[in-house]
Design a protein around this motif. Structure first.
Motif, PDB file in Angstrom:
ATOM      1  N   PHE A 177       6.329 -13.699  -0.868  1.00 56.20           N
ATOM      2  CA  PHE A 177       5.244 -13.287  -1.747  1.00 56.20           C
ATOM      3  C   PHE A 177       3.882 -13.539  -1.114  1.00 56.20           C
ATOM      4  CE2 PHE A 177       5.467 -17.713  -3.047  1.00 56.20           C
ATOM      5  CZ  PHE A 177       4.151 -18.040  -3.363  1.00 56.20           C
ATOM      6  N   VAL A 178       3.764 -14.553  -0.266  1.00 62.25           N
ATOM      7  CA  VAL A 178       2.509 -14.797   0.440  1.00 62.25           C
ATOM      8  C   VAL A 178       2.296 -13.729   1.516  1.00 62.25           C
ATOM      9  CG1 VAL A 178       1.249 -16.435   1.891  1.00 62.25           C
ATOM     10  CG2 VAL A 178       2.574 -17.264  -0.036  1.00 62.25           C
ATOM     11  N   SER A 179       3.356 -13.326   2.169  1.00 65.61           N
ATOM     12  CA  SER A 179       3.254 -12.251   3.159  1.00 65.61           C
ATOM     13  C   SER A 179       2.816 -10.946   2.517  1.00 65.61           C
ATOM     14  CB  SER A 179       4.590 -12.051   3.871  1.00 65.61           C
ATOM     15  OG  SER A 179       4.979 -13.215   4.543  1.00 65.61           O
ATOM     16  N   ILE A 180       3.332 -10.662   1.335  1.00 67.37           N
ATOM     17  CA  ILE A 180       2.939  -9.452   0.623  1.00 67.37           C
ATOM     18  C   ILE A 180       1.464  -9.504   0.266  1.00 67.37           C
ATOM     19  CG2 ILE A 180       3.247  -8.212  -1.570  1.00 67.37           C
ATOM     20  CD1 ILE A 180       6.219  -8.802  -1.351  1.00 67.37           C
ATOM     21  N   LEU A 181       1.009 -10.652  -0.241  1.00 67.56           N
ATOM     22  CA  LEU A 181      -0.417 -10.805  -0.551  1.00 67.56           C
ATOM     23  C   LEU A 181      -1.277 -10.676   0.699  1.00 67.56           C
ATOM     24  CD1 LEU A 181      -0.335 -13.734  -3.124  1.00 67.56           C
ATOM     25  CD2 LEU A 181      -0.797 -11.327  -3.575  1.00 67.56           C
ATOM     26  N   TYR A 182      -0.815 -11.222   1.804  1.00 66.66           N
ATOM     27  CA  TYR A 182      -1.558 -11.131   3.058  1.00 66.66           C
ATOM     28  C   TYR A 182      -1.695  -9.684   3.521  1.00 66.66           C
ATOM     29  CZ  TYR A 182      -2.656 -11.453   7.994  1.00 66.66           C
ATOM     30  OH  TYR A 182      -3.233 -11.268   9.212  1.00 66.66           O
ATOM     31  N   ALA A 237      -7.080  -4.298   2.311  1.00 69.33           N
ATOM     32  CA  ALA A 237      -8.270  -4.131   1.469  1.00 69.33           C
ATOM     33  C   ALA A 237      -9.551  -4.547   2.196  1.00 69.33           C
ATOM     34  CB  ALA A 237      -8.118  -4.942   0.189  1.00 69.33           C
ATOM     35  N   ASN A 238      -9.460  -5.428   3.172  1.00 71.13           N
ATOM     36  CA  ASN A 238     -10.651  -5.959   3.827  1.00 71.13           C
ATOM     37  C   ASN A 238     -11.022  -5.254   5.125  1.00 71.13           C
ATOM     38  OD1 ASN A 238     -11.193  -7.880   1.884  1.00 71.13           O
ATOM     39  ND2 ASN A 238      -9.840  -9.383   2.812  1.00 71.13           N
ATOM     40  N   THR A 239     -10.367  -4.154   5.446  1.00 67.13           N
ATOM     41  CA  THR A 239     -10.727  -3.446   6.671  1.00 67.13           C
ATOM     42  C   THR A 239     -11.873  -2.485   6.386  1.00 67.13           C
ATOM     43  OG1 THR A 239      -9.045  -1.786   6.227  1.00 67.13           O
ATOM     44  CG2 THR A 239      -8.436  -3.590   7.698  1.00 67.13           C
ATOM     45  N   LYS A 240     -12.882  -2.520   7.260  1.00 72.33           N
ATOM     46  CA  LYS A 240     -14.021  -1.616   7.097  1.00 72.33           C
ATOM     47  C   LYS A 240     -13.690  -0.229   7.616  1.00 72.33           C
ATOM     48  CE  LYS A 240     -17.523  -5.171   7.461  1.00 72.33           C
ATOM     49  NZ  LYS A 240     -18.655  -5.686   8.212  1.00 72.33           N
ATOM     50  N   TYR A 241     -12.954  -0.183   8.693  1.00 74.05           N
ATOM     51  CA  TYR A 241     -12.598   1.083   9.305  1.00 74.05           C
ATOM     52  C   TYR A 241     -11.090   1.276   9.178  1.00 74.05           C
ATOM     53  CZ  TYR A 241     -17.188   0.265  11.247  1.00 74.05           C
ATOM     54  OH  TYR A 241     -18.510   0.006  11.387  1.00 74.05           O
ATOM     55  N   PHE A 294      -2.842  -0.262   7.479  1.00 74.83           N
ATOM     56  CA  PHE A 294      -2.377   0.840   6.642  1.00 74.83           C
ATOM     57  C   PHE A 294      -0.860   0.792   6.486  1.00 74.83           C
ATOM     58  CE2 PHE A 294      -0.686   5.203   6.445  1.00 74.83           C
ATOM     59  CZ  PHE A 294      -1.178   5.567   5.199  1.00 74.83           C
ATOM     60  N   TYR A 295      -0.143   0.569   7.588  1.00 76.56           N
ATOM     61  CA  TYR A 295       1.315   0.475   7.515  1.00 76.56           C
ATOM     62  C   TYR A 295       1.748  -0.773   6.742  1.00 76.56           C
ATOM     63  CZ  TYR A 295       1.998   4.356  10.721  1.00 76.56           C
ATOM     64  OH  TYR A 295       2.008   5.582  11.296  1.00 76.56           O
ATOM     65  N   GLY A 296       1.008  -1.862   6.889  1.00 72.02           N
ATOM     66  CA  GLY A 296       1.316  -3.066   6.122  1.00 72.02           C
ATOM     67  C   GLY A 296       1.156  -2.840   4.633  1.00 72.02           C
TER      68      GLY A 296
END
Length: 144
Positions: free
Chosen positions: A41-46, A52-56, A62-64
């Motif tokens: 569940f921590v891996s999923i949140l990560y 969500a935090n990528t600017k570009y 995206f695959y994650g």
């Protein structure tokens, strides 16, 4: 007589719901065997936070995120499936979760085998046992 059969069907349905919750909870609590050893569940949140935090546009995040959304969809499909209508879909979802355990925990790497601990073994055994019981019960009840 009708009341007794309805009570039996309700008890089986409740038992199946409890087993589904146990299997999903144990799946989410399986810890990895790699150096970090995070629970699933921590891996999923990560993965979701990294996407969500990528600017570009980043293909890895995206695959994650896509993988994470597929896993969450699989979990919700199992939890909210009908009693016996979607039994093949539920069996496929459990197989998908089992395959994802191999990659999310790092068991596919032979270097991590000496790091396998009870935090991996116990939830995995509980997940496999409860998911097997859910699948067998759904097919057994459908046959009757």
């Amino acid at each position: 007589m009708v009341l007794l059969s309805q009570l039996k069907e309700h008890a089986i349905s409740l038992f199946m719901k409890i087993l589904k919750i146990i299997s999903i909870t144990s799946y989410l609590m399986i810890c990895g065997c790699d150096q970090v050893g995070l629970p699933i569940f921590v891996s999923i949140l990560y993965f979701m936070m990294a996407a969500a935090n990528t600017k570009y546009f980043d293909l890895d995040s995206f695959y994650g995120a896509l993988f994470t959304l597929a896993l969450l969809g699989t979990v919700f499909t199992i939890l909210f499936s009908n009693k016996y209508v979607n039994r093949f879909l539920v069996a496929f979802c459990y197989a998908t979760l089992f395959v994802s355990i191999i990659y999310l925990t790092g068991v596919n790497n032979a270097k991590n085998w000496n790091r396998i601990s009870s935090w991996f073994v116990v939830p995995t055994v509980i997940f496999i046992a409860s998911s097997t019981i859910v699948i067998l019960k759904s097919f057994k009840e459908r046959i009757k």
